[in-house]
Design a protein around this motif. Structure first.
Motif, PDB file in Angstrom:
ATOM      1  N   ARG A  35       0.848  -1.287   0.015  1.00 41.52           N
ATOM      2  CA  ARG A  35       0.087   0.152  -0.018  1.00 41.52           C
ATOM      3  C   ARG A  35       0.829   1.184   0.040  1.00 41.52           C
ATOM      4  O   ARG A  35       0.488   2.159  -0.876  1.00 41.52           O
ATOM      5  N   GLU A  36       1.902   1.115   0.973  1.00 37.85           N
ATOM      6  CA  GLU A  36       2.838   2.126   1.025  1.00 37.85           C
ATOM      7  C   GLU A  36       3.644   2.761  -0.417  1.00 37.85           C
ATOM      8  O   GLU A  36       3.826   3.675  -0.986  1.00 37.85           O
ATOM      9  N   TYR A  65       2.967   1.851  -3.448  1.00 40.36           N
ATOM     10  CA  TYR A  65       2.122   2.506  -4.707  1.00 40.36           C
ATOM     11  C   TYR A  65       1.366   3.791  -4.282  1.00 40.36           C
ATOM     12  O   TYR A  65       0.416   4.270  -5.059  1.00 40.36           O
ATOM     13  N   ARG A  66       1.651   4.274  -3.092  1.00 38.90           N
ATOM     14  CA  ARG A  66       1.030   5.524  -2.744  1.00 38.90           C
ATOM     15  C   ARG A  66       1.902   6.431  -3.353  1.00 38.90           C
ATOM     16  O   ARG A  66       3.010   6.478  -3.666  1.00 38.90           O
ATOM     17  N   TYR A  67       1.136   7.906  -3.731  1.00 37.38           N
ATOM     18  CA  TYR A  67       1.634   8.915  -4.179  1.00 37.38           C
ATOM     19  C   TYR A  67       1.552  10.220  -3.191  1.00 37.38           C
ATOM     20  O   TYR A  67       0.397  10.330  -3.140  1.00 37.38           O
ATOM     21  N   ASP A  76      -2.968   7.571   7.895  1.00 35.33           N
ATOM     22  CA  ASP A  76      -2.041   7.734   7.012  1.00 35.33           C
ATOM     23  C   ASP A  76      -1.282   8.802   7.425  1.00 35.33           C
ATOM     24  O   ASP A  76      -1.639   9.908   7.773  1.00 35.33           O
ATOM     25  N   ASP A 101      -0.923  12.129   5.320  1.00 32.10           N
ATOM     26  CA  ASP A 101      -2.255  12.871   5.092  1.00 32.10           C
ATOM     27  C   ASP A 101      -2.775  13.274   6.476  1.00 32.10           C
ATOM     28  O   ASP A 101      -3.782  13.970   6.619  1.00 32.10           O
ATOM     29  N   GLN A 103      -7.861   6.680   6.666  1.00 29.70           N
ATOM     30  CA  GLN A 103      -8.398   6.582   5.324  1.00 29.70           C
ATOM     31  C   GLN A 103      -8.889   5.205   5.183  1.00 29.70           C
ATOM     32  O   GLN A 103      -8.650   3.944   5.629  1.00 29.70           O
TER      33      GLN A 103
END
Lengths: 355, 361
Positions: free
Chosen positions: A45-46, A48-50, A77, A80, A84
């Motif tokens: 998950r991390e 592919y995070r932007y 997160d 942010d 989420q």
């Protein structure tokens, strides 16, 4: 402003510019390495995070509440600064798998049930789990190359060892001959051994396959180590020849006068003095054989080398960047360790100075 | 303790170069023999053939009655000190000395005793644990000597062992080498191009040129009774003075004559040159055998070109037919350049050489 202050300012400016430049170069070199290392510890998950997080999270904070379809799972997160939602499901098996493979902070079904039980008294509930940082590495060895990663690693080490032995043995002897004996066409021959390095592996792939098949060495470690040895023998000849030339012949003559046979002389006088050069050759042979991928792809079928396995991870169905990064780190580690180990011998000196 | 014989020993490199031209030589038991000659004369090649590091093209090398010509170096029972010392840089001083003893399979205590003994003899006992790179040139040279002594060989070979030392150390070390030899009495063949080194340590000197032996003799013999112009010129600093002369009979005796000189010969010298009237020959006389004298007694007078004071003496040069003539004179009275010098020749020190062959008459 007098002359002296002007000179001091000038000097400070020069020095500052220099350090800025050096820092830039260092950052340019270290940044890619830093990213691969950090990537190899990120959960999917991390990864592919932007924007991409600079550091992996060490803990995952979960929030759970009743959702439309079942239980609504949210994750805090760090970037942010908010929770989420990641899934809304009744299927606890699915939730457990998701926690493990996507978030890297696994919980068994029964553990999840325990937490859900708390929903009766409070809603939402919060709980924290420590992240399994090595998840990518474990997965890599389980998944990559369809479980071939460990055998491939061993195979690669075998190939490297054989390459070192073959190229040091043959290249070292040839280097000694080039250093000590004069014969017709000596320089031409010494130059021509470099020809073998001029042909890219892909260009001569077909003949290599045919020859190895005929020798019965196709898809076998020995076959690959022979192919790798061809290149590293050439390099070994050049390095050892210059090392042997640097060892005064009178040292060998003295040994012979004082009772040593030619073989004793070589083993007890010449070889120890040539050790730094031989260590450098071993390093080149190791790195060459360890990192080589193209010939390994062509010349193996069911017994890939480790570099091929990593290559497949990058390309293949597994295709996750964080897994590929973990594979890359695993791949780089032996080379780094071997280089540091052999470094001691390259720098070996007797009482301060070499020969 | 051994005798060494070289019989017709020859070395050819390729087809054209003959480095050693069939030399015959005998080295006596316990003797300190020096091979002396200019570079390229074959002296080192000869030594390397004796050591077995160079294959003899022809001839025999006999050590204590055993033909060792075709034996490998390790079976010859010799040891050698190399010009570059050739001490092994990856071994300590102790290991360097012990190397040959270990190969001989001596017991550990015996090795230890021998190493300490020779280290004491060569004064490197304090450096046994050091590596050669931590030693000075002179100390490394001692290690090389200690290593050579330790094996107690039949024959000692030394290939210009002093040439890498500075001048002062060289003189000191050669005295020590001689002292060590006086203790061990090992038969030694020593190669050098430095004639003063050869003169000072040799029992006998072998003077070589172009692969041939020019003369063999004790230092006194080669100095005083040089067999040829080459030897007379090579030995001694400053070297022998040579003057072209003609033998002329006049007034009942023989004279040596050239445009600057008319030298009546003593009866002994006249007898030696009897029947050789009108012959051209070369007169050789060592600088110390020309004495400064008064104008009336002089055989030769010429203006001084340069006078070089040396403290204990001075070297006076005069020019004669574009050739320098050197005279070793007492330090006082000081001679000044331009001053007229009057020379007297010592009759018993006159040496005559054939201008064609260069050989002594």
């Amino acid at each position: 402003m007098n002359k002296k202050t002007r000179r001091n300012i000038h000097r400070a400016a020069k020095r500052t510019t220099f350090y800025i430049f050096v820092t830039g170069v260092v950052i340019a070199m270290l940044l890619p390495i830093y990213f691969v290392v950090s990537l190899s510890f990120l959960s999917t998950r991390e990864a592919y995070r932007y924007p991409l997080p600079l550091l992996p999270e060490l803990k995952i904070h979960y929030k759970m509440t009743h959702g439309e379809r079942g239980y609504l799972l949210s994750v805090y997160d760090q970037i942010d600064k908010e929770y989420q939602t990641v899934m809304d499901t009744q299927d606890l098996d699915k939730m457990s798998v998701y926690m493990k493979s996507q978030l890297g902070a696994p919980m068994s079904v029964s553990e999840i049930q325990q937490q859900i039980a708390r929903l009766d008294t409070e809603d939402p509930i919060y709980f924290t789990r420590r992240k399994n940082l090595l998840y990518n590495y474990q997965t890599f060895f389980q998944v990559a190359g369809t479980g071939q990663a460990v055998p491939a690693l061993i195979r690669s080490l075998e190939i490297c060892a054989m390459t070192i032995v073959i190229s040091l043995f043959i290249g070292g002897m040839a280097g000694y001959a080039f250093a000590r004996y004069y014969f017709k066409g000596r320089n031409a021959l010494k130059f021509s051994v470099l020809f073998v390095r001029m042909f890219p592996g892909v260009a001569i792939a077909m003949p290599m396959v045919i020859i190895l098949v005929n020798m019965g060495f196709y898809d076998q470690p020995i076959g690959l180590s022979l192919v790798y040895s061809v290149g590293s023998i050439a390099l070994t000849i050049w390095i050892t020849a210059s090392i042997f030339m640097g060892i005064p012949i009178s040292l060998e003559e003295a040994a012979q006068v004082f009772g040593a046979t030619k073989i004793q002389t070589f083993i007890r006088i010449t070889l120890p003095l040539a050790l730094p050069g031989l260590a450098a050759c071993a390093m080149y042979a190791f790195l060459g054989a360890w990192n080589e991928t193209v010939a390994a792809i062509i010349l193996t079928q069911f017994n890939p080398t480790f570099s091929v396995v990593v290559y497949q991870t990058v390309l293949g169905a597994v295709g996750q960047v964080n897994l590929a990064a973990a594979g890359g780190i695993v791949m780089a580690l032996p080379a780094v360790l071997f280089t540091f180990f052999i470094r001691r011998y390259i720098h070996q000196m007797w009482g301060g100075v070499t020969v | 303790m051994a005798t060494l014989q070289l019989k017709n020993l020859t070395k050819r490199f390729g087809k054209k170069v003959v480095a050693v031209k069939g030399i015959n030589l005998e080295v006596h038991d316990g003797e300190y023999l020096v091979l002396l000659g200019p570079s390229g004369c074959g002296k080192t090649t000869t030594l390397r053939m004796i050591a077995g590091l160079e294959e003899a093209t022809d001839g025999e090398i006999i050590l204590d009655g055993v033909d060792i010509t075709d034996l490998p170096p390790r079976k010859r029972d010799i040891s050698m000190v190399f010009q570059s010392y050739a001490v092994w840089p990856h071994m300590t001083v102790y290991e360097n000395i012990a190397f040959a003893l270990k190969l001989k399979k001596l017991s550990r205590s015996e090795i230890d005793r021998t190493v300490r003994e020779v280290a004491g003899m060569t004064k490197i006992g304090d450096y046994l644990d050091r590596y050669p790179t931590q030693l000075s040139g002179g100390q490394r040279q001692r290690v090389a000597v200690a290593r050579a002594i330790a094996v107690k060989p039949k024959l000692f070979l030394m290939d210009e062992p002093l040439s890498n030392l500075d001048a002062k150390l060289r003189v000191a070390t050669r005295t020590e080498l001689k002292a060590i030899h006086n203790k061990t009495h090992a038969t030694t063949v020593f190669v050098t191009h430095d004639q003063s080194e050869a003169m000072s340590i040799a029992d006998r000197i072998v003077i070589m040129k172009d692969g041939e032996i020019m003369q063999i003799g004790t230092p006194e013999e080669v100095y005083n009774e040089s067999a040829s112009i080459f030897v007379a010129d090579f030995i001694g600093t400053p070297p022998t003075n040579f003057i072209d002369v003609q033998v002329v009979a006049a007034g009942g005796t023989l004279h040596l004559v050239n445009p600057h000189l008319k030298l009546p010969l003593s009866p002994e010298n006249a007898a030696r040159l009897k029947g050789q009237e009108q012959r051209n020959l070369i007169l050789g006389i060592r600088p110390e055998n020309l004495t400064l004298t008064g104008e009336t007694e002089a055989n030769l007078s010429a203006p001084c070109l340069v006078a070089e004071p040396q403290g204990s003496h001075q070297v006076v040069s005069i020019e004669l037919d574009d050739k320098l003539l050197k005279i070793i004179a007492p330090a006082r009275p000081a001679v000044h350049s331009g001053e007229m010098v009057h020379l007297k020749f010592k009759q018993e020190s006159l040496r005559f050489f054939d201008p064609q062959t260069g050989q002594r008459i």
